[in-house]
Design a protein around this motif. Sequence first.
Motif, PDB file in Angstrom:
ATOM      1  N   ASP A 125     -54.868 -23.734  -2.850  1.00 40.91           N
ATOM      2  CA  ASP A 125     -55.034 -25.165  -2.602  1.00 40.91           C
ATOM      3  C   ASP A 125     -53.883 -25.708  -1.752  1.00 40.91           C
ATOM      4  O   ASP A 125     -53.062 -26.503  -2.195  1.00 40.91           O
ATOM      5  CB  ASP A 125     -55.155 -25.939  -3.921  1.00 40.91           C
ATOM      6  N   TRP A 126     -53.853 -25.248  -0.507  1.00 36.48           N
ATOM      7  CA  TRP A 126     -52.843 -25.720   0.436  1.00 36.48           C
ATOM      8  C   TRP A 126     -52.955 -27.228   0.637  1.00 36.48           C
ATOM      9  O   TRP A 126     -54.058 -27.761   0.724  1.00 36.48           O
ATOM     10  CB  TRP A 126     -53.018 -25.031   1.785  1.00 36.48           C
ATOM     11  N   ARG A 127     -51.842 -27.900   0.756  1.00 34.19           N
ATOM     12  CA  ARG A 127     -51.868 -29.335   1.040  1.00 34.19           C
ATOM     13  C   ARG A 127     -52.285 -29.568   2.494  1.00 34.19           C
ATOM     14  O   ARG A 127     -51.912 -28.799   3.382  1.00 34.19           O
ATOM     15  CB  ARG A 127     -50.496 -29.958   0.794  1.00 34.19           C
ATOM     16  N   ASP A 128     -53.035 -30.621   2.707  1.00 33.91           N
ATOM     17  CA  ASP A 128     -53.466 -30.948   4.058  1.00 33.91           C
ATOM     18  C   ASP A 128     -52.250 -31.147   4.956  1.00 33.91           C
ATOM     19  O   ASP A 128     -51.352 -31.936   4.649  1.00 33.91           O
ATOM     20  CB  ASP A 128     -54.310 -32.224   4.059  1.00 33.91           C
ATOM     21  N   GLY A 129     -52.229 -30.424   6.066  1.00 33.14           N
ATOM     22  CA  GLY A 129     -51.169 -30.594   7.045  1.00 33.14           C
ATOM     23  C   GLY A 129     -49.893 -29.842   6.752  1.00 33.14           C
ATOM     24  O   GLY A 129     -48.973 -29.871   7.570  1.00 33.14           O
ATOM     25  N   ALA A 130     -49.791 -29.188   5.613  1.00 35.90           N
ATOM     26  CA  ALA A 130     -48.543 -28.496   5.270  1.00 35.90           C
ATOM     27  C   ALA A 130     -48.419 -27.175   6.018  1.00 35.90           C
ATOM     28  O   ALA A 130     -49.410 -26.503   6.297  1.00 35.90           O
ATOM     29  CB  ALA A 130     -48.477 -28.238   3.772  1.00 35.90           C
ATOM     30  N   CYS A 131     -47.195 -26.787   6.335  1.00 32.31           N
ATOM     31  CA  CYS A 131     -46.934 -25.432   6.804  1.00 32.31           C
ATOM     32  C   CYS A 131     -47.202 -24.488   5.649  1.00 32.31           C
ATOM     33  O   CYS A 131     -46.807 -24.756   4.517  1.00 32.31           O
ATOM     34  CB  CYS A 131     -45.486 -25.295   7.251  1.00 32.31           C
ATOM     35  N   ARG A 132     -47.844 -23.378   5.919  1.00 34.91           N
ATOM     36  CA  ARG A 132     -48.305 -22.470   4.866  1.00 34.91           C
ATOM     37  C   ARG A 132     -47.591 -21.129   4.985  1.00 34.91           C
ATOM     38  O   ARG A 132     -47.698 -20.455   6.010  1.00 34.91           O
ATOM     39  CB  ARG A 132     -49.818 -22.274   4.979  1.00 34.91           C
ATOM     40  N   SER A 133     -46.902 -20.728   3.923  1.00 31.01           N
ATOM     41  CA  SER A 133     -46.143 -19.486   3.951  1.00 31.01           C
ATOM     42  C   SER A 133     -46.342 -18.701   2.666  1.00 31.01           C
ATOM     43  O   SER A 133     -46.459 -19.273   1.583  1.00 31.01           O
ATOM     44  CB  SER A 133     -44.641 -19.765   4.127  1.00 31.01           C
ATOM     45  N   ILE A 134     -46.369 -17.368   2.812  1.00 35.51           N
ATOM     46  CA  ILE A 134     -46.359 -16.451   1.678  1.00 35.51           C
ATOM     47  C   ILE A 134     -45.199 -15.493   1.861  1.00 35.51           C
ATOM     48  O   ILE A 134     -45.021 -14.920   2.947  1.00 35.51           O
ATOM     49  CB  ILE A 134     -47.674 -15.653   1.579  1.00 35.51           C
ATOM     50  N   PHE A 135     -44.390 -15.322   0.809  1.00 33.29           N
ATOM     51  CA  PHE A 135     -43.298 -14.357   0.806  1.00 33.29           C
ATOM     52  C   PHE A 135     -43.636 -13.298  -0.229  1.00 33.29           C
ATOM     53  O   PHE A 135     -43.715 -13.583  -1.421  1.00 33.29           O
ATOM     54  CB  PHE A 135     -41.971 -15.045   0.466  1.00 33.29           C
ATOM     55  N   TYR A 136     -43.866 -12.063   0.229  1.00 34.74           N
ATOM     56  CA  TYR A 136     -44.343 -10.978  -0.644  1.00 34.74           C
ATOM     57  C   TYR A 136     -43.255  -9.939  -0.845  1.00 34.74           C
ATOM     58  O   TYR A 136     -42.662  -9.452   0.114  1.00 34.74           O
ATOM     59  CB  TYR A 136     -45.580 -10.324  -0.045  1.00 34.74           C
ATOM     60  N   ILE A 137     -43.006  -9.573  -2.118  1.00 31.01           N
ATOM     61  CA  ILE A 137     -41.988  -8.594  -2.465  1.00 31.01           C
ATOM     62  C   ILE A 137     -42.652  -7.397  -3.125  1.00 31.01           C
ATOM     63  O   ILE A 137     -43.392  -7.550  -4.099  1.00 31.01           O
ATOM     64  CB  ILE A 137     -40.937  -9.185  -3.425  1.00 31.01           C
ATOM     65  N   SER A 138     -42.387  -6.192  -2.605  1.00 27.46           N
ATOM     66  CA  SER A 138     -43.024  -5.003  -3.159  1.00 27.46           C
ATOM     67  C   SER A 138     -42.255  -3.749  -2.766  1.00 27.46           C
ATOM     68  O   SER A 138     -41.519  -3.736  -1.767  1.00 27.46           O
ATOM     69  CB  SER A 138     -44.464  -4.886  -2.659  1.00 27.46           C
ATOM     70  N   ASP A 139     -42.468  -2.678  -3.557  1.00 34.62           N
ATOM     71  CA  ASP A 139     -41.933  -1.361  -3.217  1.00 34.62           C
ATOM     72  C   ASP A 139     -43.063  -0.365  -2.976  1.00 34.62           C
ATOM     73  O   ASP A 139     -42.828   0.848  -2.974  1.00 34.62           O
ATOM     74  CB  ASP A 139     -41.012  -0.854  -4.326  1.00 34.62           C
TER      75      ASP A 139
END
Length: 264
Positions: A156-170
């Motif tokens: 549910d991204w906010r309208d007009g917001a910059c959208r980012s995902i930071f994924y951490i994994s091995d």
Amino acid sequence: MKNTYLKKKNNGLKSAFFAVLKSVGVTMILLLAMACGDSDCEYDTYDPCGGSATRPMVDLIILIDTSGSMGAFATQVSNEAQAGIDAALADCDSDLRVMYLGVDGTFNSTNFTTSHRDYLNALPGAPFPLAADLPPSGFLGEQGANAVEDLSNYFDWRDGACRSIFYISDEELDGSSPRGDTANEDLSTANAILGAQSNSVTVFSNYLTYQGLGASILQNYSDLTTQTGGLLFATNSFPLPANYYVDNNVFGDIVCNACNGCTN
């Protein structure tokens, strides 16, 4: 050496090079996938994607692989991510919304107390047709590419917001079972890239390379981040170096410069 990352701006892929740097016992992999000269960029003129030009609106998902091997990192990642965010916000004023989610699982005593599936299933319109439910099936908690695709499509991204995902994994982006299924690894990565690009989501990642899974896995992480405009932080350490996210300004670009990239 503090800032070691993979970066791509928005005016097209122009050059790539690879170097391996070693500092304080930590092997970091620098892949600069974008050489953006001053003549190619307009850093001071852009359309703010939310809020205002001086206070951008940013939606950030911090997503972690919930496999057993990541249990050794979860508390540290949770604490250091929050410290990195606090440090970034001290340098810039952002209308920031942060959501900590685990890939089909959670970690107690951390900020990762909600799975990405449970979060999505609680939204209006759920249940959604999730990529995580499609074959082949392995360890769900390791299927980061599917989680990135599903969150890009249904969060549910906010309208007009910059959208980012930071994924951490091995692990591999499609999980560790089976190993060496290169075709599915590449397909899962490509679908995640398409999902992110289609929804204007920038993907950042901290890939923990200590297992030595090979160049093709690193390339998938490189593709996922650079082709969506993000950064890759690759660290060969168990656990992470103390204060890694703060010392390497990991959240500086995610939070402070989310809306300030090159424009065409």
